[in-house]
Design a protein around this motif. Sequence first.
Motif, short mmCIF file in Angstrom:
data_model
loop_
_atom_site.label_atom_id
_atom_site.label_comp_id
_atom_site.label_asym_id
_atom_site.label_seq_id
_atom_site.Cartn_x
_atom_site.Cartn_y
_atom_site.Cartn_z
N ARG A 40 0.83 -1.20 0.00
CA ARG A 40 0.00 0.00 0.00
C ARG A 40 0.87 1.25 0.00
NH1 ARG A 40 -4.07 -0.45 4.82
NH2 ARG A 40 -2.46 -1.79 5.66
N VAL A 41 0.49 2.19 -0.84
CA VAL A 41 1.26 3.43 -0.95
C VAL A 41 0.81 4.39 0.15
CG1 VAL A 41 1.74 5.45 -2.38
CG2 VAL A 41 1.52 3.20 -3.42
N GLN A 42 1.76 4.84 0.90
CA GLN A 42 1.42 5.78 1.98
C GLN A 42 2.65 6.62 2.30
OE1 GLN A 42 0.53 4.28 6.11
NE2 GLN A 42 -1.51 4.93 5.56
N THR A 43 2.46 7.87 2.61
CA THR A 43 3.62 8.68 2.96
C THR A 43 4.24 8.17 4.25
OG1 THR A 43 4.39 10.89 3.55
CG2 THR A 43 2.11 10.40 4.03
N ALA A 44 5.55 8.19 4.27
CA ALA A 44 6.25 7.67 5.44
C ALA A 44 6.05 8.55 6.66
CB ALA A 44 7.75 7.55 5.14
N PHE B 182 13.58 5.50 0.24
CA PHE B 182 14.18 6.81 0.10
C PHE B 182 13.19 7.84 -0.44
CE2 PHE B 182 18.19 5.60 1.53
CZ PHE B 182 18.53 4.37 1.00
N TYR B 183 12.43 7.49 -1.46
CA TYR B 183 11.56 8.54 -2.00
C TYR B 183 10.38 8.84 -1.10
CZ TYR B 183 8.16 5.37 -4.39
OH TYR B 183 7.21 4.44 -4.69
N GLU B 184 9.95 7.85 -0.29
CA GLU B 184 8.88 8.15 0.68
C GLU B 184 9.37 9.14 1.73
OE1 GLU B 184 7.52 4.43 2.27
OE2 GLU B 184 6.30 3.98 0.51
N ARG B 185 10.66 9.12 1.99
CA ARG B 185 11.23 10.03 3.00
C ARG B 185 11.92 11.22 2.37
NH1 ARG B 185 10.72 5.16 4.32
NH2 ARG B 185 10.26 4.45 6.44
N LYS B 186 11.79 11.35 1.05
CA LYS B 186 12.39 12.47 0.30
C LYS B 186 13.90 12.51 0.50
CE LYS B 186 8.28 15.34 0.65
NZ LYS B 186 7.51 15.49 -0.50
N LEU B 187 14.50 11.32 0.52
CA LEU B 187 15.95 11.24 0.65
C LEU B 187 16.54 10.95 -0.72
CD1 LEU B 187 16.23 9.11 3.91
CD2 LEU B 187 16.84 11.52 3.65
#
Lengths: 215, 300, 22
Positions: free
Chosen positions: A172-176, B289-294
Motif C-alpha cells: 500500500r502506498v502511503q507517505t512515510a 528513500f523517495y517516501e522520506r524524500k531522501l
Amino acid sequence: QWVMVVPESVTDLPKKPNSGPLFTRLCNPSTGQAALYLFSSDSRQLFELKAFHEEYRSWFIGQAVQQDGRLFFATPMDPLFLVLVYLIKSEKEHGKFQPLDQILVDEEFPSCSMLLQCTSTSRTIHHIVEEKEIGGKKFYKFSEEKTLKWLKKKVDQTVKVLKCHDVRVDARVQTATFISGKQFTDATEDDYIRYAHGLISEYINEDLSTALAKY
Amino acid sequence: MDLRAFEEDNAVSCLLDSAAPAACRTQPCCLGIDEAGRGPVLGPMVYGICYCPVARQGDLEAIKVADSKTLTEAQREQLFEKLDAAKDFVGWALHILSPNFISTSMQRRAKYNLNALSHDTAIGLIQHALDSGVQVAEVFVDTVGPAEKYQEKLKQQFPGLEVTVKPKADSLFPVVSAASICAKVARDRVVKNWKFVEALENVDSDYGSGYPNDPKTKEWLTQCLDPVFGFPQFVRFSWSTAQVILENKAVAVRWDDTEDDPSQKSAQSLLSYFARKDTPTRRPAHRFFYERKLETVTSL
Amino acid sequence: SLPCRVLHDGDAAVCKYFSPAI
C-alpha cells in the motif's frame, strides 16, 4: 554552507596532519554515476551522503539565507559495496587474481584507492573474493557465490531492522510521515524480504541485484 | 483607555473595554459600531462599539459627538475623555486588529478577506457586550459595503436585536459617532506610540498619512524594506501597494502552493507527459528513500 | 529550516526579524 547531520566519529581529530574528513566523488555501485561520499579522519570509515530534499525549503544559517534547503545526512556505509564495483570490473576485463591496490584504480574516481584504508575492508573482504597468497603477497578475484552469500546476510539483517523499526513494507502506498496507530501486521515475510532486497539493491549493480533476487 | 496590552505585543490583536455601566445592564441599550483605519497600508484597524441606554441617547448627543472624520485628533481625544467620564451610562469596547493579523489572515491558504474579517470582528464585539451583561436592544452599524446583506447577516446572528446597517451611520446615529471616536482615538494613539520590534535604523520616522496613494508613505515603504524579510510588522503586507514593492524590490520566495497560482503556471501539453525521454532512464530509487524524500548526493 | 524557497544566497538580518521561541 551546508547543514549536515553526521556521526561524532566523523569529526574525530586525525592522527596525521592534513588527513581530516574528506568529501569525495566515488562511483555509485547502483547507478554507475558519480556520487558524493565522506571518509572520516585517516580514512578509517566510509559514509554515504543522503539529502533530505523538499522542493520549497531554504535555510537561515546564522545571519545568512541560503536557497539550497537540503538537509544532509552522513551514514556509515560498508566499503565493500564500493570495492565490489572494481572487483566485478576486473573479473569482466580479464578474470585474473590481482592485488587489491591494482584492482582499486580508477582515473575517473582516484579516491577509490582510499577504500583500502578503511578499517573494515581488509577485515571483511574475504566475504566477497577468492584469495591467493603468493610470496607473502595476497591476490584477489571476485567470487559471485561468496558475494551472494554475503549479500543474503545483509538482506537478513535488514529484514530484522525493518521489523524492529516498524518500517512499512507492504504494497500500500502511503507517505512515510503518516503515523497510523495500527500495527503493520499485514506485511508478510515475503514483503519484508522483497523490501530488504530492494534496499540492498541500492548498493549493487542491476545484474547482481537480479542474481540476488534469484538466490 | 489602557493600550498597554497591545503596545507590549503589537503583533497580535487585542480586545479592551470599559466596565459595563449598571444602567446598561438593567435597561435596554442602543449600541453603535464603527471602524477606524480600513484604508491605510500602515498600522492596525480598530473596531469600536459604544453603547448607552436607549432612554439616555439625548445625554449622549449632549456630549456633542459628531462624525469623527470632521474632527481633529485633539478634538477627538477630548470627546473620548468625555465619553469615558460618562461611566454611569456609557460603555465602550475596542478590538484592535494588528497589521500583522490583517496580513496573515488575508494571505492564508484559506483566504480570510477584509470584509469577512470586519464582519466577524463586529459580531464579536456585539457578543462581547451581550456577554458583559449589556441589555443590547438596538444595533447601529456603519458600512462601506452593501448594507442589506450585512444587515441580514447580523439579524441572523442576533435575531433578538433590532439591527440597522447604513452607510454614513456615523453621521446619523450618535451612538455610532461615539463608537467612531473611540475607534479613531485608539488607532491614533497606537500608531503614535508604535514600537518597531524590528529596531529600524536609518529610517525616517515620518511615513506620511499611511494611505497607499500618499507618495511619502510609498517612499517610506521602499526605505524600510528588507529584501529578505520585507517590511516591519507595522505594514499590511496584504495591501497591493506593499505587494507591488515586494515583487519589484524584494527577493523572490516560493511556497508549495505557488503552483496553484495561475500566474506561476506555464501551460503544459498533456502529450508532453507521454513524450519519449531522450536520456536513458535509470533505476528509480527504492521507496524507502523517495517516501522520506531522501536523495543520493552528487554535488554540494 | 524554512518551509519555502528563498531565491537568494547572502546576508539576512535574521536576528532583527526573528526571535528564537520554544
